[in-house]
Design a protein around this motif. Sequence first.
Motif, short mmCIF file in Angstrom:
data_model
loop_
_atom_site.label_atom_id
_atom_site.label_comp_id
_atom_site.label_asym_id
_atom_site.label_seq_id
_atom_site.Cartn_x
_atom_site.Cartn_y
_atom_site.Cartn_z
N VAL A 32 2.76 13.53 -25.24
CA VAL A 32 2.25 13.71 -23.68
C VAL A 32 1.66 12.83 -23.77
O VAL A 32 0.54 11.99 -24.75
CB VAL A 32 2.03 14.63 -23.79
CG1 VAL A 32 3.48 15.92 -23.60
CG2 VAL A 32 0.88 15.68 -24.29
N SER A 33 1.05 11.94 -22.40
CA SER A 33 -0.45 11.66 -21.90
C SER A 33 -1.33 12.44 -22.57
O SER A 33 -1.59 13.36 -22.76
CB SER A 33 -0.17 11.48 -20.34
OG SER A 33 -0.56 12.37 -19.17
N PRO A 34 -3.04 11.38 -22.85
CA PRO A 34 -4.01 12.44 -22.72
C PRO A 34 -4.16 12.97 -21.65
O PRO A 34 -4.65 14.27 -21.96
CB PRO A 34 -5.07 11.16 -22.92
CG PRO A 34 -4.01 10.47 -23.31
CD PRO A 34 -3.07 9.80 -23.24
N MET B 203 -5.20 16.71 -21.77
CA MET B 203 -6.09 17.64 -20.90
C MET B 203 -4.97 19.16 -20.42
O MET B 203 -6.39 20.07 -20.27
CB MET B 203 -7.63 16.33 -20.72
CG MET B 203 -7.25 15.53 -22.27
SD MET B 203 -8.14 16.36 -23.35
CE MET B 203 -9.58 17.40 -21.89
N ALA B 204 -4.65 19.08 -18.87
CA ALA B 204 -4.03 20.05 -18.51
C ALA B 204 -3.87 20.98 -19.06
O ALA B 204 -4.24 22.33 -18.75
CB ALA B 204 -3.49 19.31 -17.28
N TRP B 205 -2.98 20.61 -20.33
CA TRP B 205 -2.81 22.26 -21.64
C TRP B 205 -3.96 22.57 -21.97
O TRP B 205 -3.94 23.87 -21.90
CB TRP B 205 -1.97 21.57 -22.38
CG TRP B 205 -0.90 20.74 -21.91
CD1 TRP B 205 0.20 21.06 -20.76
CD2 TRP B 205 0.92 20.16 -23.08
NE1 TRP B 205 1.65 20.83 -20.73
CE2 TRP B 205 1.13 19.87 -21.96
CE3 TRP B 205 0.73 19.83 -24.18
CZ2 TRP B 205 3.42 19.56 -22.88
CZ3 TRP B 205 1.22 19.45 -24.80
CH2 TRP B 205 2.83 19.09 -23.56
N LEU B 206 -4.94 22.08 -22.33
CA LEU B 206 -6.20 22.54 -23.08
C LEU B 206 -7.14 23.53 -21.81
O LEU B 206 -7.63 24.41 -22.05
CB LEU B 206 -6.96 21.22 -23.72
CG LEU B 206 -6.42 20.93 -25.05
CD1 LEU B 206 -7.38 19.62 -25.70
CD2 LEU B 206 -7.12 22.02 -26.09
N ALA B 207 -6.78 22.09 -20.48
CA ALA B 207 -7.66 23.50 -19.83
C ALA B 207 -6.88 24.32 -19.11
O ALA B 207 -7.68 25.00 -17.96
CB ALA B 207 -8.36 22.14 -18.77
#
Length: 191
Positions: A67-69, A73-77
């Motif tokens: 997946v794109s960074p 980042m959206a998953w992590l957030a």
Amino acid sequence: MAGRWMDLGMFNAQGMSGADALGLAIEQMVTGIASPVDSERGLAARLNYLTKTDAGYAAMDRAGVHVSPRTLMAWLAEERTPNKANLARLDAAYWDLRRRNVAVDLKHRLNNQGRGTRVEINPVDQSRVAAPHRRDLSSRSVSVRGVWDRAVDAWIDDDVQELDAVWDEIIQDLGSDYDSYTNVSSIGWAA
């Protein structure tokens, strides 16, 4: 592979190959996140574990998480949730990394400063075998030394042939009866 019991189920004996039992016993020593990957807590813990090191990113790559960074980042957030396929891949990546990270500790514990580990070997279950075909087998206990590094490496690599070779070395210490323990119902140890 040793093996007079090439056709284990021929007379209804039940068990598994010693190599499979060895791999299963090592696998059972690995612990990790108990929360399922599809729970908020389970996903967050896995993502945190996987994104802390380069090894975690390599594990995600091996598992097919591409997946794109921005998406990561959206998953992590917790702004977005991975789809079902990516949840499965993240779980696979987590357990792959977990196995690799605990391998060194497993080798250390099983080698026990050169003393090895006492292994209890339980023979195949013959309760469904007709009396004339039963073998007189009992649980055996043997101290295993000098093979644990190879066993753990084979387990990590899913190398069944090497696990089988290690198992053959382990059962050689059983004397002339060793071939009866090519297949077993289970093995266990306290390490």
